[in-house]
Design a protein around this motif. Structure first.
Motif, PDB file in Angstrom:
ATOM      1  N   LEU A 110       0.839  -1.194   0.000  1.00  0.00           N
ATOM      2  CA  LEU A 110       0.000   0.000   0.000  1.00  0.00           C
ATOM      3  C   LEU A 110       0.876   1.247   0.000  1.00  0.00           C
ATOM      4  N   GLN A 111       0.276   2.351  -0.358  1.00  0.00           N
ATOM      5  CA  GLN A 111       0.999   3.616  -0.430  1.00  0.00           C
ATOM      6  C   GLN A 111       1.514   4.056   0.942  1.00  0.00           C
ATOM      7  N   GLY A 112       2.726   4.540   0.952  1.00  0.00           N
ATOM      8  CA  GLY A 112       3.267   5.117   2.176  1.00  0.00           C
ATOM      9  C   GLY A 112       3.944   4.145   3.119  1.00  0.00           C
ATOM     10  N   VAL A 113       3.939   2.857   2.760  1.00  0.00           N
ATOM     11  CA  VAL A 113       4.518   1.857   3.664  1.00  0.00           C
ATOM     12  C   VAL A 113       6.045   1.833   3.602  1.00  0.00           C
ATOM     13  N   GLY A 114       6.606   2.466   2.557  1.00  0.00           N
ATOM     14  CA  GLY A 114       8.060   2.480   2.417  1.00  0.00           C
ATOM     15  C   GLY A 114       8.544   1.629   1.254  1.00  0.00           C
ATOM     16  N   LYS A 115       7.653   1.356   0.319  1.00  0.00           N
ATOM     17  CA  LYS A 115       7.962   0.446  -0.793  1.00  0.00           C
ATOM     18  C   LYS A 115       9.073   0.979  -1.690  1.00  0.00           C
ATOM     19  N   THR A 117      11.396   3.217  -1.039  1.00  0.00           N
ATOM     20  CA  THR A 117      12.700   3.220  -0.367  1.00  0.00           C
ATOM     21  C   THR A 117      13.206   1.793  -0.173  1.00  0.00           C
ATOM     22  N   LYS A 121      16.831   0.182  -0.889  1.00  0.00           N
ATOM     23  CA  LYS A 121      17.523  -0.523   0.207  1.00  0.00           C
ATOM     24  C   LYS A 121      17.842  -1.957  -0.189  1.00  0.00           C
ATOM     25  N   ARG A 142       2.089   7.683 -10.184  1.00  0.00           N
ATOM     26  CA  ARG A 142       2.729   8.801  -9.506  1.00  0.00           C
ATOM     27  C   ARG A 142       4.089   9.084 -10.140  1.00  0.00           C
ATOM     28  N   GLN A 148      11.559   9.699  -7.563  1.00  0.00           N
ATOM     29  CA  GLN A 148      12.140   9.281  -6.285  1.00  0.00           C
ATOM     30  C   GLN A 148      13.036   8.059  -6.486  1.00  0.00           C
ATOM     31  N   THR A 249       8.423  -2.882   7.482  1.00  0.00           N
ATOM     32  CA  THR A 249       9.142  -1.610   7.595  1.00  0.00           C
ATOM     33  C   THR A 249       8.794  -0.869   8.881  1.00  0.00           C
ATOM     34  N   ASP A 252      11.719   0.743  13.510  1.00  0.00           N
ATOM     35  CA  ASP A 252      12.365   1.700  14.413  1.00  0.00           C
ATOM     36  C   ASP A 252      11.323   2.623  15.054  1.00  0.00           C
ATOM     37  N   SER A 275      12.969  -3.433   7.862  1.00  0.00           N
ATOM     38  CA  SER A 275      13.582  -2.118   7.717  1.00  0.00           C
ATOM     39  C   SER A 275      13.468  -1.387   9.045  1.00  0.00           C
ATOM     40  N   ARG A 276      14.597  -0.869   9.513  1.00  0.00           N
ATOM     41  CA  ARG A 276      14.605  -0.175  10.807  1.00  0.00           C
ATOM     42  C   ARG A 276      15.014   1.269  10.704  1.00  0.00           C
ATOM     43  N   GLY A 277      14.784   1.898   9.566  1.00  0.00           N
ATOM     44  CA  GLY A 277      15.151   3.300   9.468  1.00  0.00           C
ATOM     45  C   GLY A 277      15.097   3.764   8.031  1.00  0.00           C
ATOM     46  N   GLU A 278      15.457   5.020   7.831  1.00  0.00           N
ATOM     47  CA  GLU A 278      15.310   5.611   6.510  1.00  0.00           C
ATOM     48  C   GLU A 278      16.570   5.495   5.657  1.00  0.00           C
TER      49      GLU A 278
HETATM   50  P1  GDP Z   1       5.878   4.205  -0.623  1.00  0.00           P
HETATM   51  O1  GDP Z   1       4.707   5.117  -0.821  1.00  0.00           O
HETATM   52  O2  GDP Z   1       5.447   2.893  -0.076  1.00  0.00           O
HETATM   53  O3  GDP Z   1       6.738   4.067  -1.808  1.00  0.00           O
HETATM   54  O4  GDP Z   1       6.726   4.846   0.568  1.00  0.00           O
HETATM   55  P2  GDP Z   1       8.135   5.581   0.551  1.00  0.00           P
HETATM   56  O5  GDP Z   1       9.216   4.631   0.190  1.00  0.00           O
HETATM   57  O6  GDP Z   1       8.035   6.834  -0.239  1.00  0.00           O
HETATM   58  O7  GDP Z   1       8.279   5.901   2.109  1.00  0.00           O
HETATM   59  C1  GDP Z   1       7.342   6.669   2.822  1.00  0.00           C
HETATM   60  C2  GDP Z   1       8.035   7.337   3.988  1.00  0.00           C
HETATM   61  O8  GDP Z   1       8.399   6.391   4.990  1.00  0.00           O
HETATM   62  C3  GDP Z   1       9.325   8.036   3.597  1.00  0.00           C
HETATM   63  O9  GDP Z   1       9.416   9.243   4.288  1.00  0.00           O
HETATM   64  C4  GDP Z   1      10.407   7.066   4.068  1.00  0.00           C
HETATM   65  O10 GDP Z   1      11.612   7.703   4.351  1.00  0.00           O
HETATM   66  C5  GDP Z   1       9.771   6.499   5.311  1.00  0.00           C
HETATM   67  N1  GDP Z   1      10.287   5.165   5.656  1.00  0.00           N
HETATM   68  C6  GDP Z   1      10.366   4.081   4.861  1.00  0.00           C
HETATM   69  N2  GDP Z   1      10.867   3.019   5.535  1.00  0.00           N
HETATM   70  C7  GDP Z   1      11.118   3.455   6.792  1.00  0.00           C
HETATM   71  C8  GDP Z   1      11.627   2.817   7.987  1.00  0.00           C
HETATM   72  O11 GDP Z   1      11.959   1.629   8.042  1.00  0.00           O
HETATM   73  N3  GDP Z   1      11.709   3.595   9.099  1.00  0.00           N
HETATM   74  C9  GDP Z   1      11.337   4.903   9.092  1.00  0.00           C
HETATM   75  N4  GDP Z   1      11.471   5.583  10.226  1.00  0.00           N
HETATM   76  N5  GDP Z   1      10.853   5.519   8.009  1.00  0.00           N
HETATM   77  C10 GDP Z   1      10.745   4.817   6.877  1.00  0.00           C
END
Ligand code: GDP
Length: 297
Positions: A110-115, A117, A121, A142, A148, A249, A252, A275-278
Motif C-alpha cells: 500500500l501507499q506510504g509503507v516504504g515500498k 525506499t 535498500k 505517480r 524518487q 518496515t 524503528d 527495515s529499521r530506518g530511513e
Molecule cells: P511508498 O509510498 O510505499 O513508496 O513509501 P516511501 O518509500 O516513499 O516511504 C514513505 C516514507 O516512509 C518516507 O518518508 C520514508 O523515508 C519512510 N520510511 C520508509 N521506511 C522506513 C523505515 O523503516 N523507518 C522509518 N522511520 N521511516 C521509513
C-alpha cells in the motif's frame, strides 16, 4: 524507545510472580499466563495467535520444576522464548534466487509503507552480496514515485529502467527484464503502484505484472505500525496474487510488535526482511531468534 518495551515489561511481570516457586502448576501459572495474554494483546498480536500461544506455553509449563539448577520461572522464560521463535517462523527465511537468468523480485504494498525506499535498500543490500541489480519503475500513477526511484538509484549506484507513465506496468516490467537479460544483470527489482487501500485495479495490475515477468520472489511491503492489520494484509495479498513473503518496515518506530508476531502465523508467509530506518543500510534479514531475544529484553 525500545519498540517492544511494553511487551517486554508485561512478560516480565509474569515471571516475577513465579519467583521462589518449586514447581509450575496449573494454579500458580494462571495469573502469570493472564499477564502474558494481556501483554500480547496490548502489543496488538492477533487474538487467535494469542490464544494458541498461551495454550501451548501453559501446556509446556505445567509440572516444570528445578532442572539442573535452572529455576522454574527461568524455564518459563525459555518456553516463551522458544514459542516466540516458532511463532515468527523459526529459522531466518532467505531470499531465493533464480538458478539461471535474472532473479525477478516483485515488490507490492500500500501507499506510504516504504515500498519505494525498500527498492533502493534492497538493491543496496543485494549489491553488498555481490549481485548486480536493475530497478524497474512500474508505478505509472505517480510520476513523483519514478523521480524518487531515480534519485535513490543514483545514491545506491544501480541503474533504473523507466518508460514514463503512458505504458502498462506489465509492459514496463517485461521490457525491464529484457534489458536485464541483455546486460546479464543478476536481480531485477520491480516497484509497483501502491494505493491507499486494496482495490481490484491494484490487484489486477499486480497479477498482470506477475504474469509478465514470472518473479521468483513476490514480497509484500508492510508497515509494522499497522500491527495485526499487517498480518491481515499479507493474507489478502497472498490469496489474491500469491506472494512469497513480507518485508516489514518502520520497526524503528513505536510499533508494539503485533505485526512481527502475527504475520507468519496468520498468513503462513514468512517475514523475509525488516527495515529499521530511513537510511539505505537499514534493511536486514529477519531473524526470529534475535527478535525473540529483543522482546524478552
Ligand atoms: P511508498 O509510498 O510505499 O513508496 O513509501 P516511501 O518509500 O516513499 O516511504 C514513505 C516514507 O516512509 C518516507 O518518508 C520514508 O523515508 C519512510 N520510511 C520508509 N521506511 C522506513 C523505515 O523503516 N523507518 C522509518 N522511520 N521511516 C521509513
Amino acid at each position: 524507545a525500545e519498540m517492544f518495551g511494553q511487551l517486554t515489561s508485561g512478560l516480565e511481570s509474569a515471571w516475577n510472580k513465579l519467583r521462589g516457586v518449586d514447581v509450575l502448576t496449573k494454579e500458580n501459572i494462571a495469573e502469570p499466563m493472564r499477564d502474558i495474554r494481556r501483554a500480547l494483546l496490548e502489543a496488538d498480536v492477533s487474538l487467535p495467535v494469542v490464544r494458541r500461544f498461551v495454550q501451548s506455553v501453559g501446556e509446556q509449563a505445567v509440572g516444570v520444576g528445578l532442572i539442573r539448577g535452572v529455576r522454574p520461572d527461568q524455564q518459563l522464560v525459555k518456553i516463551v522464548r522458544d514459542e516466540l521463535v516458532q511463532l515468527m517462523g523459526g529459522e531466518v527465511s532467505d531470499l531465493v534466487f533464480a538458478k539461471s537468468g535474472p532473479t525477478v523480485i516483485l515488490l507490492a504494498g500500500l501507499q506510504g509503507v516504504g515500498k519505494t525506499t525498500v527498492c533502493a535498500k534492497l538493491a543496496f543490500y543485494l549489491k553488498k552480496l555481490g549481485k548486480s541489480c536493475l530497478l524497474v519503475a512500474a508505478d505509472v500513477y505517480r510520476p513523483a514515485a519514478i523521480d524518487q526511484l531515480v534519485i535513490l538509484s543514483e545514491q545506491v549506484g544501480v541503474p533504473v529502467y523507466t518508460e514514463g507513465t503512458d505504458i502498462k506496468p506489465s509492459q514496463i516490467a517485461k521490457h525491464g527484464l529484457e534489458e536485464a537479460k541483455k546486460k546479464t544483470i543478476d536481480v531485477v527489482i520491480v516497484d509497483t503502484a501502491g494505493r491507499l487501500q486494496i482495490d481490484k485495479t491494484m490487484m489486477d495490475e499486480l497479477k498482470e505484472v506477475k504474469q509478465a515477468v514470472n518473479p521468483v520472489e513476490v514480497l509484500l511491503v508492510v508497515d509494522a505500525m499497522t500491527g495485526q492489520e499487517a498480518a491481515a494484509l499479507v493474507t489478502t495479498f497472498n490469496i489474491e496474487i500469491g506472494i512469497t513473503g513480507a518485508i516489514l518496515t518502520k520497526l524503528d518506530g513505536d510499533s508494539r510488535g503485533g505485526a512481527a508476531l502475527s504475520v507468519k502465523e496468520v498468513s503462513g508467509k514468512p517475514i523475509k526482511l525488516v527495515s529499521r530506518g530511513e537510511r539505505l543500510e537499514d534493511l536486514e534479514p529477519f531473524y526470529p531468534d534475535r527478535m525473540a531475544g529483543r522482546i524478552l529484553g
